[in-house]
Write a protein that holds these residues in place. Structure first.
Motif, PDB file in Angstrom:
ATOM      1  N   ALA A  63       0.823  -1.133  -0.222  1.00 39.89           N
ATOM      2  CA  ALA A  63       0.072   0.036   0.020  1.00 39.89           C
ATOM      3  C   ALA A  63       0.793   1.251  -0.079  1.00 39.89           C
ATOM      4  O   ALA A  63       0.755   2.108  -0.596  1.00 39.89           O
ATOM      5  N   VAL A  64       2.173   1.196   0.797  1.00 40.42           N
ATOM      6  CA  VAL A  64       2.739   2.389   0.959  1.00 40.42           C
ATOM      7  C   VAL A  64       3.600   2.530  -0.502  1.00 40.42           C
ATOM      8  O   VAL A  64       3.776   3.653  -0.921  1.00 40.42           O
ATOM      9  N   ARG A  65       4.002   1.398  -1.088  1.00 37.12           N
ATOM     10  CA  ARG A  65       4.557   1.530  -2.452  1.00 37.12           C
ATOM     11  C   ARG A  65       3.923   1.935  -3.386  1.00 37.12           C
ATOM     12  O   ARG A  65       4.169   2.879  -4.267  1.00 37.12           O
ATOM     13  N   GLU A  66       2.501   1.581  -3.484  1.00 39.05           N
ATOM     14  CA  GLU A  66       1.665   2.200  -4.684  1.00 39.05           C
ATOM     15  C   GLU A  66       1.082   3.600  -4.333  1.00 39.05           C
ATOM     16  O   GLU A  66       1.238   4.419  -5.012  1.00 39.05           O
ATOM     17  N   ALA A  67       1.267   4.000  -3.058  1.00 37.50           N
ATOM     18  CA  ALA A  67       1.035   5.367  -2.628  1.00 37.50           C
ATOM     19  C   ALA A  67       2.117   6.550  -3.095  1.00 37.50           C
ATOM     20  O   ALA A  67       2.019   7.607  -3.544  1.00 37.50           O
ATOM     21  N   LEU A  68       3.233   5.666  -2.687  1.00 38.30           N
ATOM     22  CA  LEU A  68       4.416   6.533  -3.172  1.00 38.30           C
ATOM     23  C   LEU A  68       4.786   6.640  -4.705  1.00 38.30           C
ATOM     24  O   LEU A  68       4.928   7.734  -5.175  1.00 38.30           O
ATOM     25  N   ALA A  69       4.209   5.543  -5.560  1.00 40.48           N
ATOM     26  CA  ALA A  69       4.329   5.802  -6.876  1.00 40.48           C
ATOM     27  C   ALA A  69       3.464   6.687  -7.306  1.00 40.48           C
ATOM     28  O   ALA A  69       3.612   7.430  -8.107  1.00 40.48           O
ATOM     29  N   ALA A  70       2.195   6.740  -6.848  1.00 42.86           N
ATOM     30  CA  ALA A  70       1.112   7.920  -7.229  1.00 42.86           C
ATOM     31  C   ALA A  70       1.949   9.202  -7.032  1.00 42.86           C
ATOM     32  O   ALA A  70       1.644  10.013  -7.649  1.00 42.86           O
ATOM     33  N   LEU A  71       2.333   9.522  -5.695  1.00 40.49           N
ATOM     34  CA  LEU A  71       2.882  10.666  -5.137  1.00 40.49           C
ATOM     35  C   LEU A  71       4.330  11.241  -6.272  1.00 40.49           C
ATOM     36  O   LEU A  71       4.461  12.335  -6.570  1.00 40.49           O
ATOM     37  N   GLU A  72       4.659  10.123  -6.780  1.00 43.74           N
ATOM     38  CA  GLU A  72       5.753  10.421  -7.670  1.00 43.74           C
ATOM     39  C   GLU A  72       5.466  10.856  -9.144  1.00 43.74           C
ATOM     40  O   GLU A  72       5.810  11.791  -9.761  1.00 43.74           O
ATOM     41  N   ILE A  73       4.185  10.235  -9.487  1.00 45.75           N
ATOM     42  CA  ILE A  73       3.758  10.770 -10.774  1.00 45.75           C
ATOM     43  C   ILE A  73       3.180  12.035 -10.693  1.00 45.75           C
ATOM     44  O   ILE A  73       3.302  12.896 -11.508  1.00 45.75           O
ATOM     45  N   LEU A  74       2.839  12.623  -9.515  1.00 48.74           N
ATOM     46  CA  LEU A  74       2.075  13.918  -9.178  1.00 48.74           C
ATOM     47  C   LEU A  74       3.549  15.062  -9.105  1.00 48.74           C
ATOM     48  O   LEU A  74       3.232  15.979  -8.753  1.00 48.74           O
ATOM     49  N   GLY A  75       4.626  14.494  -8.988  1.00 53.25           N
ATOM     50  CA  GLY A  75       5.814  15.184  -8.797  1.00 53.25           C
ATOM     51  C   GLY A  75       6.122  15.801  -7.479  1.00 53.25           C
ATOM     52  O   GLY A  75       6.903  16.594  -7.213  1.00 53.25           O
ATOM     53  N   ILE A  76       5.787  15.047  -6.327  1.00 49.44           N
ATOM     54  CA  ILE A  76       5.686  15.387  -4.919  1.00 49.44           C
ATOM     55  C   ILE A  76       6.977  14.815  -4.555  1.00 49.44           C
ATOM     56  O   ILE A  76       7.597  15.394  -3.712  1.00 49.44           O
ATOM     57  N   ILE A  77       7.324  13.601  -4.844  1.00 50.08           N
ATOM     58  CA  ILE A  77       8.549  13.107  -4.452  1.00 50.08           C
ATOM     59  C   ILE A  77       9.231  12.389  -5.807  1.00 50.08           C
ATOM     60  O   ILE A  77       9.052  12.447  -6.654  1.00 50.08           O
ATOM     61  N   ASP A  78      10.700  12.236  -5.276  1.00 47.14           N
ATOM     62  CA  ASP A  78      11.519  11.674  -6.347  1.00 47.14           C
ATOM     63  C   ASP A  78      12.122  10.476  -5.801  1.00 47.14           C
ATOM     64  O   ASP A  78      12.899  10.026  -4.805  1.00 47.14           O
ATOM     65  N   VAL A  79      11.728   9.231  -6.386  1.00 46.05           N
ATOM     66  CA  VAL A  79      12.309   8.051  -6.038  1.00 46.05           C
ATOM     67  C   VAL A  79      13.574   7.685  -6.900  1.00 46.05           C
ATOM     68  O   VAL A  79      13.575   7.848  -8.177  1.00 46.05           O
ATOM     69  N   ARG A  80      14.544   7.487  -6.319  1.00 48.85           N
ATOM     70  CA  ARG A  80      15.672   7.295  -6.817  1.00 48.85           C
ATOM     71  C   ARG A  80      16.466   5.802  -6.205  1.00 48.85           C
ATOM     72  O   ARG A  80      16.708   5.592  -5.458  1.00 48.85           O
ATOM     73  N   PRO A  81      16.304   4.841  -7.398  1.00 53.33           N
ATOM     74  CA  PRO A  81      16.792   3.430  -7.134  1.00 53.33           C
ATOM     75  C   PRO A  81      18.252   3.264  -6.587  1.00 53.33           C
ATOM     76  O   PRO A  81      19.066   4.116  -7.004  1.00 53.33           O
ATOM     77  N   GLY A  82      18.278   2.712  -5.628  1.00 51.91           N
ATOM     78  CA  GLY A  82      19.703   2.545  -4.989  1.00 51.91           C
ATOM     79  C   GLY A  82      20.017   3.719  -4.047  1.00 51.91           C
ATOM     80  O   GLY A  82      21.073   3.593  -3.482  1.00 51.91           O
ATOM     81  N   SER A  83      19.250   4.770  -3.913  1.00 48.71           N
ATOM     82  CA  SER A  83      19.548   5.866  -3.086  1.00 48.71           C
ATOM     83  C   SER A  83      18.421   5.894  -2.028  1.00 48.71           C
ATOM     84  O   SER A  83      18.765   6.137  -0.814  1.00 48.71           O
TER      85      SER A  83
END
Length: 247
Positions: A63-83
C-alpha cells in the motif's frame, strides 16, 4: 541532497499515525501528502524506508509502495533506485501543484471555474494598480498593440490576451495568487483558445483590456477591479458559448 539521518527519519515516522484497517491506497497517499505539505519538512529530505512508513501507518508495504508511486507521478517525491525517496519541494512549492492536480482530476464545473478566475483576476487588477511600474505598464501597452495587429489572426490575438494577464499578474507581485491564476487559466485554456473567433469579439476584448490599462495608469484600484469584472463577464459569455454550456 541532505543525507538520510536517524533524526529526520524518526521525525517523519513519529508524525504518522495508523490509518484504519482496509484503508485504500489513496488514503495512504493523502496521509503522506498532509505530512509533506505541513511545512515541517525541507525540500530534499530523504524519506524513511517503506517498511518504516508501513509500520507507522499500520498498512502493508504494498500500500505504501503504491501510494509513493502515485505521489511520484504527481511530482511530489523523487524515487531514486539505490538511493532512496526524496521530497521534491517545500510546502510552498508543493501546495500549488497539489491544488492543480486536485482540480484537474476532480469533477470540473466550467461556470464555477470561470467564477473563480473572475474573482482572482479582479483582485489581481486591484493589487496591480498600486504596484505596477513603468516597465510593466509599457509591457501591457505592448500586448494591446499586439491585439490591434492581430485582427486577422485569432491565435495571435489569444496569445496577446494571455500575455496581458500574465504581465498583470507580475505587476500584482503575489506569487500565491499567480499560482492560483495559472491553475484556473490552465483548466479553461481549451475554451479560451476557442472563445475569441470573430472581429467583434476581438474589438470588445481589446477595448476591455485598454480600460483596465487606463485604470492601472491612473493607479485606481477600484476602477481596475471594476474594469476586470466587466471584462470577465463578457469573457464568461464567450467561454460558455465555446464550451456549449451557454445560458
Amino acid at each position: 541532497m541532505p543525507a538520510f539521518s536517524d533524526s529526520s527519519s524518526d521525525a517523519i515516522v513519529s508524525s504518522l499515525v495508523a490509518v484504519p484497517a482496509g484503508t485504500p491506497v489513496s488514503q495512504v497517499a493523502h496521509r503522506l501528502l498532509e505530512l509533506f505539505t505541513g511545512g515541517d519538512l525541507e525540500a530534499g529530505t530523504r524519506l524513511p524506508p517503506e517498511r518504516q512508513l508501513a509500520a507507522s501507518l499500520g498498512v502493508g508495504r504494498s500500500a505504501v509502495r503504491e501510494a509513493l508511486a502515485a505521489l511520484e507521478i504527481l511530482g511530489i517525491i523523487d524515487v531514486r533506485p539505490g538511493s532512496g525517496t526524496y521530497l521534491r519541494g517545500s510546502a510552498s512549492d508543493l501546495l500549488p501543484q497539489t491544488l492543480r492536480w486536485g482540480l484537474m482530476i476532480g469533477e470540473q464545473n466550467t461556470d464555477q471555474l470561470i467564477e473563480l478566475r473572475a474573482g482572482l483576476e479582479s483582485y489581481t487588477a486591484r493589487l496591480a494598480a498600486g504596484r505596477v511600474d513603468a516597465a510593466l505598464i509599457e509591457a501591457l501597452r505592448g500586448t494591446i498593440t499586439a491585439m490591434e495587429g492581430a485582427q486577422e489572426d485569432a491565435a495571435a490575438f489569444v496569445a496577446a490576451d494571455a500575455e496581458f494577464h500574465a504581465v498583470l499578474a507580475r505587476a500584482a507581485d503575489n506569487s500565491m495568487l499567480t499560482d492560483l491564476l495559472d491553475v484556473s487559466r490552465t483548466l479553461l485554456r481549451v475554451y479560451n483558445d476557442r472563445a475569441v473567433h470573430d472581429q467583434e469579439d476581438m474589438r470588445l476584448a481589446r477595448e476591455e483590456h485598454a480600460e483596465i490599462l487606463a485604470a492601472l495608469e491612473a493607479a485606481d484600484g477600484d476602477r481596475a477591479a471594476s474594469a476586470m469584472v466587466a471584462h470577465m463577464a463578457t469573457a464568461r459569455s464567450r467561454i460558455l458559448r465555446a464550451s456549449g454550456t451557454a445560458d
